[in-house]
Scaffold this motif. Structure first.
Motif, PDB file in Angstrom:
ATOM      1  N   VAL A 115     -26.425  85.546  69.837  1.00 36.84           N
ATOM      2  CA  VAL A 115     -26.651  85.137  71.221  1.00 36.84           C
ATOM      3  C   VAL A 115     -25.680  84.037  71.645  1.00 36.84           C
ATOM      4  CG1 VAL A 115     -28.449  83.394  70.771  1.00 36.84           C
ATOM      5  CG2 VAL A 115     -28.451  84.666  72.925  1.00 36.84           C
ATOM      6  N   ALA A 116     -25.276  83.187  70.707  1.00 38.27           N
ATOM      7  CA  ALA A 116     -24.343  82.109  71.048  1.00 38.27           C
ATOM      8  C   ALA A 116     -22.923  82.636  71.243  1.00 38.27           C
ATOM      9  CB  ALA A 116     -24.348  81.037  69.965  1.00 38.27           C
ATOM     10  N   ARG A 117     -22.460  83.476  70.324  1.00 38.05           N
ATOM     11  CA  ARG A 117     -21.092  83.995  70.392  1.00 38.05           C
ATOM     12  C   ARG A 117     -21.010  85.323  71.153  1.00 38.05           C
ATOM     13  NH1 ARG A 117     -17.141  81.794  67.458  1.00 38.05           N
ATOM     14  NH2 ARG A 117     -16.003  82.933  69.083  1.00 38.05           N
ATOM     15  N   ARG A 118     -22.143  85.821  71.604  1.00 39.97           N
ATOM     16  CA  ARG A 118     -22.222  86.987  72.486  1.00 39.97           C
ATOM     17  C   ARG A 118     -21.647  88.239  71.824  1.00 39.97           C
ATOM     18  NH1 ARG A 118     -19.595  85.021  78.012  1.00 39.97           N
ATOM     19  NH2 ARG A 118     -20.437  87.020  78.739  1.00 39.97           N
ATOM     20  N   THR A 119     -21.914  88.423  70.537  1.00 38.56           N
ATOM     21  CA  THR A 119     -21.291  89.529  69.810  1.00 38.56           C
ATOM     22  C   THR A 119     -21.833  90.891  70.254  1.00 38.56           C
ATOM     23  OG1 THR A 119     -22.839  89.096  67.994  1.00 38.56           O
ATOM     24  CG2 THR A 119     -20.631  88.197  67.780  1.00 38.56           C
ATOM     25  N   ALA A 120     -23.153  91.020  70.407  1.00 40.46           N
ATOM     26  CA  ALA A 120     -23.699  92.301  70.868  1.00 40.46           C
ATOM     27  C   ALA A 120     -23.232  92.617  72.284  1.00 40.46           C
ATOM     28  CB  ALA A 120     -25.226  92.273  70.801  1.00 40.46           C
ATOM     29  N   GLU A 121     -23.187  91.593  73.112  1.00 39.76           N
ATOM     30  CA  GLU A 121     -22.712  91.768  74.481  1.00 39.76           C
ATOM     31  C   GLU A 121     -21.237  92.169  74.481  1.00 39.76           C
ATOM     32  OE1 GLU A 121     -22.229  89.184  78.625  1.00 39.76           O
ATOM     33  OE2 GLU A 121     -23.181  88.259  76.860  1.00 39.76           O
ATOM     34  N   ALA A 122     -20.441  91.554  73.616  1.00 39.34           N
ATOM     35  CA  ALA A 122     -19.016  91.886  73.515  1.00 39.34           C
ATOM     36  C   ALA A 122     -18.815  93.314  73.022  1.00 39.34           C
ATOM     37  CB  ALA A 122     -18.311  90.898  72.592  1.00 39.34           C
ATOM     38  N   ASP A 123     -19.670  93.748  72.103  1.00 42.02           N
ATOM     39  CA  ASP A 123     -19.617  95.123  71.611  1.00 42.02           C
ATOM     40  C   ASP A 123     -19.846  96.104  72.763  1.00 42.02           C
ATOM     41  OD1 ASP A 123     -19.900  97.097  69.158  1.00 42.02           O
ATOM     42  OD2 ASP A 123     -21.601  97.493  70.502  1.00 42.02           O
ATOM     43  N   ARG A 124     -20.838  95.818  73.596  1.00 42.81           N
ATOM     44  CA  ARG A 124     -21.099  96.683  74.752  1.00 42.81           C
ATOM     45  C   ARG A 124     -19.904  96.679  75.715  1.00 42.81           C
ATOM     46  NH1 ARG A 124     -26.152  94.055  74.187  1.00 42.81           N
ATOM     47  NH2 ARG A 124     -25.739  92.655  75.954  1.00 42.81           N
ATOM     48  N   VAL A 126     -16.703  96.271  74.991  1.00 41.42           N
ATOM     49  CA  VAL A 126     -15.624  97.097  74.452  1.00 41.42           C
ATOM     50  C   VAL A 126     -15.965  98.584  74.575  1.00 41.42           C
ATOM     51  CG1 VAL A 126     -14.342  97.697  72.357  1.00 41.42           C
ATOM     52  CG2 VAL A 126     -14.803  95.297  72.902  1.00 41.42           C
ATOM     53  N   ARG A 127     -17.179  98.964  74.177  1.00 38.29           N
ATOM     54  CA  ARG A 127     -17.585 100.371  74.207  1.00 38.29           C
ATOM     55  C   ARG A 127     -17.567 100.945  75.621  1.00 38.29           C
ATOM     56  NH1 ARG A 127     -20.136 102.067  69.404  1.00 38.29           N
ATOM     57  NH2 ARG A 127     -20.496 100.358  67.930  1.00 38.29           N
ATOM     58  N   ALA A 128     -17.842 100.106  76.602  1.00 39.51           N
ATOM     59  CA  ALA A 128     -17.848 100.570  77.989  1.00 39.51           C
ATOM     60  C   ALA A 128     -16.441 100.710  78.560  1.00 39.51           C
ATOM     61  CB  ALA A 128     -18.671  99.606  78.854  1.00 39.51           C
ATOM     62  N   GLY A 129     -15.406 100.365  77.776  1.00 41.32           N
ATOM     63  CA  GLY A 129     -14.028 100.487  78.235  1.00 41.32           C
ATOM     64  C   GLY A 129     -13.581  99.369  79.146  1.00 41.32           C
ATOM     65  N   ARG A 130     -14.369  98.317  79.232  1.00 46.00           N
ATOM     66  CA  ARG A 130     -14.029  97.243  80.171  1.00 46.00           C
ATOM     67  C   ARG A 130     -12.842  96.409  79.676  1.00 46.00           C
ATOM     68  NH1 ARG A 130     -19.656  94.390  81.221  1.00 46.00           N
ATOM     69  NH2 ARG A 130     -18.355  93.146  82.664  1.00 46.00           N
ATOM     70  N   TRP A 131     -12.728  96.230  78.365  1.00 49.05           N
ATOM     71  CA  TRP A 131     -11.579  95.495  77.807  1.00 49.05           C
ATOM     72  C   TRP A 131     -10.293  96.295  78.041  1.00 49.05           C
ATOM     73  CZ3 TRP A 131     -10.059  94.920  72.006  1.00 49.05           C
ATOM     74  CH2 TRP A 131      -9.122  93.877  71.870  1.00 49.05           C
ATOM     75  N   ALA A 132     -10.361  97.594  77.760  1.00 53.62           N
ATOM     76  CA  ALA A 132      -9.190  98.455  77.935  1.00 53.62           C
ATOM     77  C   ALA A 132      -8.753  98.530  79.398  1.00 53.62           C
ATOM     78  CB  ALA A 132      -9.490  99.857  77.407  1.00 53.62           C
ATOM     79  N   SER A 133      -9.688  98.323  80.302  1.00 52.15           N
ATOM     80  CA  SER A 133      -9.356  98.404  81.728  1.00 52.15           C
ATOM     81  C   SER A 133      -8.810  97.097  82.274  1.00 52.15           C
ATOM     82  CB  SER A 133     -10.593  98.818  82.529  1.00 52.15           C
ATOM     83  OG  SER A 133     -11.567  97.776  82.536  1.00 52.15           O
ATOM     84  N   GLY A 134      -8.699  96.086  81.394  1.00 52.97           N
ATOM     85  CA  GLY A 134      -8.088  94.835  81.804  1.00 52.97           C
ATOM     86  C   GLY A 134      -9.051  93.723  82.151  1.00 52.97           C
ATOM     87  N   GLN A 135     -10.363  93.973  82.018  1.00 52.56           N
ATOM     88  CA  GLN A 135     -11.332  92.915  82.289  1.00 52.56           C
ATOM     89  C   GLN A 135     -11.312  91.884  81.161  1.00 52.56           C
ATOM     90  OE1 GLN A 135     -15.230  94.166  83.841  1.00 52.56           O
ATOM     91  NE2 GLN A 135     -14.420  96.260  83.919  1.00 52.56           N
ATOM     92  N   VAL A 136     -11.697  90.670  81.489  1.00 55.39           N
ATOM     93  CA  VAL A 136     -11.697  89.570  80.521  1.00 55.39           C
ATOM     94  C   VAL A 136     -13.133  89.218  80.156  1.00 55.39           C
ATOM     95  CG1 VAL A 136     -11.056  87.162  80.091  1.00 55.39           C
ATOM     96  CG2 VAL A 136      -9.541  88.653  81.429  1.00 55.39           C
ATOM     97  N   PHE A 137     -13.424  89.174  78.855  1.00 59.08           N
ATOM     98  CA  PHE A 137     -14.767  88.803  78.388  1.00 59.08           C
ATOM     99  C   PHE A 137     -14.893  87.285  78.387  1.00 59.08           C
ATOM    100  CE2 PHE A 137     -18.061  88.119  75.121  1.00 59.08           C
ATOM    101  CZ  PHE A 137     -19.054  88.944  75.641  1.00 59.08           C
ATOM    102  N   GLY A 138     -16.052  86.775  78.759  1.00 55.15           N
ATOM    103  CA  GLY A 138     -16.254  85.337  78.889  1.00 55.15           C
ATOM    104  C   GLY A 138     -16.379  84.604  77.563  1.00 55.15           C
ATOM    105  N   LEU A 139     -16.553  83.315  77.657  1.00 57.35           N
ATOM    106  CA  LEU A 139     -16.621  82.456  76.480  1.00 57.35           C
ATOM    107  C   LEU A 139     -18.041  82.386  75.926  1.00 57.35           C
ATOM    108  CD1 LEU A 139     -14.420  79.486  77.759  1.00 57.35           C
ATOM    109  CD2 LEU A 139     -13.704  81.481  76.416  1.00 57.35           C
TER     110      LEU A 139
END
Length: 316
Positions: A115-124, A126-139
């Motif tokens: 919950v602190a490092r948002r790993t499960a959220e970050a996994d979602r 990436v899987r949703a293609g948001r990283w590949a589409s150029g979106q930036v994941f938060g801190l």
């Protein structure tokens, strides 16, 4: 003749097989009308095998077993067992502490880190293609060096506190009284611990005395930068107040392994990214579940050989 044992709820298949081999075992879950079955055959059973996270041994079930002499529970929680009724009738109660300390502590830290490092959220993400589409994941939030408050410093709480040393965390704990010999600071006031902590991990016992111990005021004290982790019992946290705190940003996030009405999880929690949800699996490793199963069997074997279970549950 084999002792007759009633099994309340489902258990590990390997444990059920061992029980069926050693005893005249009957599974209550196989009955279309359990109450009618108990009314006819309840007096036949000398032993009851149950689980801390399942059926337990409530007042009505104990009352329906007039010949009951021993209860062997798969788990460490005792809030679903009517210990008062059992002890009033001289029924021995065994459970499975200690063998699950490491795995529950590991899960508490898995939730805390997630919950602190948002790993499960970050996994979602990436899987949703948001990283590949150029979106930036938060801190996320740094864990090392943070302040850890522990609610309940029993066996598992102390194991969690020792884990925190590897992350250079400052640890304090809340309990009704200070734990003799504990090297961590005791905080008598829960609200003060919540105000101080970056992470508040709940590992106290369940039951009426701790119901909604973590309520709106505690969550407010934890604050918008604070995180809650619950690996104890769902009843310890006011779930409605927690949902409100997560939705409003009153706290930063939560990691939960337990819920008030399992297996039902509030719909509101399912849509929130700042909460990590597990299906009550803190002790669910092959190694720990095998060790718990062995203790369930050892408690029964010891009782029928000596009149005492191997690991005696504390009195109510």
């Amino acid at each position: 003749m084999k002792h007759r044992i009633l099994q309340a709820g489902r258990l590990l298949p390997a444990l059920e097989q061992r029980l069926a081999a050693d005893y005249a075992l009957h599974r209550l879950a196989d009955e279309a009308d359990p109450d009618a079955f108990l009314a006819r055959h309840g007096a036949d059973f000398a032993g009851l095998v149950t689980s801390a996270g399942g059926t337990g041994a409530p007042t009505a079930l104990i009352g329906a077993l007039p010949s009951l002499r021993v209860i062997s529970s798969f788990g460490v929680g005792l809030d679903r067992i009517d210990l008062t009724a059992a002890h009033a009738r001289g029924i021995a109660v065994g459970y499975t502490p200690d063998v699950l300390n490491d795995c529950v502590a590991d899960t508490a830290f898995a939730l805390l880190l997630d919950v602190a490092r948002r790993t499960a959220e970050a996994d979602r993400f990436v899987r949703a293609g948001r990283w590949a589409s150029g979106q930036v994941f938060g801190l996320g939030r740094k864990v090392s060096g943070a302040r850890l408050g522990i609610v309940g410093l029993g066996r598992i709480g102390q194991t969690i506190a020792r884990r925190a040393g590897g992350f250079d965390m400052d640890v304090r704990y809340h309990s009704r009284r200070a734990v003799a010999g504990a090297p961590w600071a005791h905080e008598p006031a829960l609200l003060e611990l919540a105000r101080w902590a970056d992470f508040l991990v709940v590992i106290t016992a369940g039951g009426t005395e701790t119901r909604h111990l973590i309520e709106a005021q505690v969550l407010q004290a934890l604050g918008p930068q604070g995180f809650l982790v619950n690996v104890s019992r769902g009843s310890v946290v006011d779930e409605a107040a927690l949902v409100q705190a997560l939705q409003s940003g009153a706290i930063a996030g939560a990691g939960l392994d337990v819920y008030q009405d399992e297996p039902r999880v509030p719909e509101a929690l399912l849509s929130l990214d700042n909460v990590v949800l597990l299906p009550h699996v803190a002790s669910a490793t092959h190694e720990t579940r095998r060790a718990m199963a062995e203790l369930v069997l050892a408690n029964l074997q010891s009782f029928f050989a000596t009149g005492r279970v191997a690991v005696v549950a504390p009195t109510a």
